[in-house]
Enzyme design. Structure first.
Site, PDB file in Angstrom:
ATOM      1  N   SER A   1       0.795  -1.081  -0.072  1.00 16.63           N
ATOM      2  CA  SER A   1       0.018  -0.036   0.164  1.00 16.63           C
ATOM      3  C   SER A   1       0.903   1.210  -0.007  1.00 16.63           C
ATOM      4  O   SER A   1       2.097   1.251   0.392  1.00 16.63           O
ATOM      5  CB  SER A   1      -0.793   0.083   1.135  1.00 16.63           C
ATOM      6  OG  SER A   1      -1.494   1.319   1.518  1.00 16.63           O
TER       7      SER A   1
ATOM      8  N   TYR B   1      -2.005  -1.499  11.013  1.00 12.50           N
ATOM      9  CA  TYR B   1      -2.371  -1.746   9.441  1.00 12.50           C
ATOM     10  C   TYR B   1      -0.970  -1.256   8.674  1.00 12.50           C
ATOM     11  O   TYR B   1      -0.154  -1.981   7.924  1.00 12.50           O
ATOM     12  CB  TYR B   1      -3.431  -1.108   8.906  1.00 12.50           C
ATOM     13  CG  TYR B   1      -3.667  -1.346   7.388  1.00 12.50           C
ATOM     14  CD1 TYR B   1      -3.832  -2.624   6.713  1.00 12.50           C
ATOM     15  CD2 TYR B   1      -3.326  -0.225   6.563  1.00 12.50           C
ATOM     16  CE1 TYR B   1      -3.908  -2.580   5.449  1.00 12.50           C
ATOM     17  CE2 TYR B   1      -3.602  -0.234   5.267  1.00 12.50           C
ATOM     18  CZ  TYR B   1      -3.730  -1.603   4.506  1.00 12.50           C
ATOM     19  OH  TYR B   1      -3.938  -1.704   3.076  1.00 12.50           O
TER      20      TYR B   1
HETATM   21  N1  LIG Z   1      -8.715  -0.782  -0.689  1.00 11.64           N
HETATM   22  C1  LIG Z   1      -7.640   0.193  -0.576  1.00 11.64           C
HETATM   23  O1  LIG Z   1      -7.894   1.192  -0.568  1.00 11.64           O
HETATM   24  C2  LIG Z   1      -6.351  -0.468  -0.575  1.00 11.64           C
HETATM   25  C3  LIG Z   1      -5.268   0.331  -0.550  1.00 11.64           C
HETATM   26  C4  LIG Z   1      -3.736  -0.289  -0.388  1.00 11.64           C
HETATM   27  C5  LIG Z   1      -3.779  -1.521  -0.455  1.00 11.64           C
HETATM   28  N2  LIG Z   1      -4.825  -2.557  -0.276  1.00 11.64           N
HETATM   29  C6  LIG Z   1      -4.692  -3.813  -0.053  1.00 11.64           C
HETATM   30  O2  LIG Z   1      -5.254  -4.578  -1.187  1.00 11.64           O
HETATM   31  C7  LIG Z   1      -5.510  -5.981  -0.476  1.00 11.64           C
HETATM   32  C8  LIG Z   1      -6.702  -6.272  -1.153  1.00 11.64           C
HETATM   33  O3  LIG Z   1      -7.672  -5.337  -0.357  1.00 11.64           O
HETATM   34  P1  LIG Z   1      -9.080  -4.930  -1.313  1.00 11.64           P
HETATM   35  O4  LIG Z   1      -8.974  -3.444  -1.201  1.00 11.64           O
HETATM   36  O5  LIG Z   1      -9.381  -5.591  -2.464  1.00 11.64           O
HETATM   37  O6  LIG Z   1     -10.346  -5.218  -0.142  1.00 11.64           O
HETATM   38  P2  LIG Z   1     -11.326  -6.103   0.003  1.00 11.64           P
HETATM   39  O7  LIG Z   1     -12.430  -6.071  -1.045  1.00 11.64           O
HETATM   40  O8  LIG Z   1     -11.737  -5.948   1.277  1.00 11.64           O
HETATM   41  O9  LIG Z   1     -10.664  -7.671  -0.240  1.00 11.64           O
HETATM   42  C9  LIG Z   1      -9.977  -8.281   0.827  1.00 11.64           C
HETATM   43  C10 LIG Z   1      -9.870  -9.679   0.577  1.00 11.64           C
HETATM   44  O10 LIG Z   1      -8.720 -10.257   1.579  1.00 11.64           O
HETATM   45  C11 LIG Z   1      -9.481 -11.458   1.900  1.00 11.64           C
HETATM   46  N3  LIG Z   1      -9.286 -12.087   3.241  1.00 11.64           N
HETATM   47  C12 LIG Z   1      -9.020 -11.188   4.550  1.00 11.64           C
HETATM   48  N4  LIG Z   1      -8.627 -12.150   5.329  1.00 11.64           N
HETATM   49  C13 LIG Z   1      -8.270 -13.453   5.024  1.00 11.64           C
HETATM   50  C14 LIG Z   1      -8.011 -14.577   5.328  1.00 11.64           C
HETATM   51  N5  LIG Z   1      -7.449 -14.880   6.507  1.00 11.64           N
HETATM   52  N6  LIG Z   1      -7.842 -15.524   4.283  1.00 11.64           N
HETATM   53  C15 LIG Z   1      -7.867 -15.356   2.928  1.00 11.64           C
HETATM   54  N7  LIG Z   1      -8.457 -14.023   2.503  1.00 11.64           N
HETATM   55  C16 LIG Z   1      -8.681 -13.179   3.375  1.00 11.64           C
HETATM   56  C17 LIG Z   1     -11.022 -11.065   2.078  1.00 11.64           C
HETATM   57  O11 LIG Z   1     -11.900 -12.289   2.015  1.00 11.64           O
HETATM   58  P3  LIG Z   1     -13.441 -12.319   2.841  1.00 11.64           P
HETATM   59  O12 LIG Z   1     -14.222 -11.846   1.751  1.00 11.64           O
HETATM   60  O13 LIG Z   1     -13.432 -13.723   3.303  1.00 11.64           O
HETATM   61  O14 LIG Z   1     -13.332 -11.363   4.045  1.00 11.64           O
HETATM   62  C18 LIG Z   1     -11.025 -10.474   0.703  1.00 11.64           C
HETATM   63  O15 LIG Z   1     -11.406 -11.246  -0.477  1.00 11.64           O
HETATM   64  C19 LIG Z   1      -5.151  -5.863   0.817  1.00 11.64           C
HETATM   65  O16 LIG Z   1      -3.932  -6.291   1.161  1.00 11.64           O
HETATM   66  C20 LIG Z   1      -5.087  -4.191   1.359  1.00 11.64           C
HETATM   67  O17 LIG Z   1      -4.336  -4.124   2.224  1.00 11.64           O
HETATM   68  C21 LIG Z   1      -6.146  -1.953  -0.273  1.00 11.64           C
END
Ligand SMILES: NC(=O)c1ccc[n+]([C@@H]2O[C@H](COP(=O)([O-])OP(=O)(O)OC[C@H]3O[C@@H](n4cnc5c(N)ncnc54)[C@H](OP(=O)(O)O)[C@@H]3O)[C@@H](O)[C@H]2O)c1
Length: 277
Positions: free
Chosen positions: A138, A151
């Site tokens: 991130s 985080y």
């Molecule tokens: N959105 C942002 O602004 C942003 C910015 C920078 C970085 N990121 C990073 O991008 C990545 C993806 O996030 P996203 O934005 O796509 O959010 P998201 O839509 O909430 O997706 C997160 C995913 O991670 C899964 N997950 C959480 N804990 C898990 C576990 N123990 N085992 C397997 N899967 C698990 C969730 O599954 P469930 O549906 O089962 O909960 C979901 O599929 C993360 O690493 C986040 O830190 C996000």
């Protein structure tokens, strides 16, 4: 030869879009998720577009689940070309309001799970003398601010791990790439948890509330997750992948400011941008 990709956390957001993008590029893609009842949408698109996507249960926090998923993949395909460590979530709360157990829970998914996956997958990539490990970090992997230290430090740790691994794996033909998205429009904000003590009226209530509302406002103008997926595909296809790929104008803006300002100037800039102080 059919190339094989494995993506974690594909039930929504960046993982969901990345699985589709990789499959559209011709990869046989294992879209892994801890709760496979959330796979209806990806299955529907897979069928409609005739993609090669296989849904597999994988909870990154659970060592047995990780081992079992990777064994199944290797039994079926005998190779893994791309591993995208994407699963993750966020925790709100200032450091005094977050228990050590809550810190550990955050690090379990966002940091230790990645070591777990890499230790299962790297031997195969080394044997192949090829492979790409993509770690979804991130912009906060390089920028600290208040109200989310668990985080933020999990992503800082991931950056250090990734930088080190680049040196270790390069002689074996294995690339390591860090992806640094800014605010992305996914379920991430909705899924963020609040540390237990932060729900109470502590001395950090005010700053936590200000930062949460500042970040939530930014989230409304977030970048679509498809852009992160496209960047991941581009990074993997680069002949010599760079250490880092930044996604989103907000991320570029913050990282440029960090580069061009002194530490103190940058702190003042962040206060203004995040909560208008
Ligand atoms: N959105 C942002 O602004 C942003 C910015 C920078 C970085 N990121 C990073 O991008 C990545 C993806 O996030 P996203 O934005 O796509 O959010 P998201 O839509 O909430 O997706 C997160 C995913 O991670 C899964 N997950 C959480 N804990 C898990 C576990 N123990 N085992 C397997 N899967 C698990 C969730 O599954 P469930 O549906 O089962 O909960 C979901 O599929 C993360 O690493 C986040 O830190 C996000």
């Amino acid at each position: 030869m059919e190339k094989v990709a494995v993506v974690t956390g594909t039930s929504s957001g960046i993982g969901f879009e990345t699985s589709l993008a990789l499959a559209r590029e011709g990869y046989f893609t294992y879209a892994t998720m801890r709760d496979t009842t959330k796979s209806n949408k990806i299955k529907e698109i897979t069928q409609k577009e005739n993609l090669k996507i296989s849904i597999l249960e994988l909870d990154v926090d659970d060592e047995k689940s990780v081992k079992s998923a990777i064994v199944q993949i290797l039994d079926q395909k005998q190779r893994i070309d791309v591993l995208v460590n994407n699963a993750g979530w966020g925790l709100w709360g200032c450091v005094e309001d977050v228990s050590v157990d809550e810190f550990k829970e955050q690090f379990e998914t966002n940091f230790f799970s990645i070591i777990r996956l890499i230790q299962e997958v790297a031997p195969t990539m080394r044997k192949q003398s090829s492979g790409t490990i993509v770690n979804v970090s991130s912009v906060v992997g390089r920028i600290g601010f208040p109200a989310s230290p668990a985080y933020i430090s999990s992503k800082f740790a991931l950056e250090g791990l990734s930088e080190s691994m680049r040196f270790e794996f390069a002689p074996f033909g294995v690339d390591v790439i860090i992806i640094e998205p800014g605010v992305i429009k996914t379920n991430f904000m909705k899924n963020m948890k609040m540390a237990k003590k932060s729900e109470l009226d502590t001395v950090y209530k005010d700053i936590t509330t200000k930062v949460v509302s500042g970040v939530k406002m930014m989230a409304e103008m977030g970048t679509p997750p498809k852009e992160v997926a496209n960047t991941i595909v581009k990074a993997i296809k680069d002949k010599k992948p760079l250490p880092r790929y930044i996604v989103g104008n907000d991320a570029s803006m913050f990282l440029e400011a960090k580069k061009s300002k002194t530490d103190i100037e940058f702190e003042n800039y962040l206060k203004k941008e995040l909560y208008g102080e």
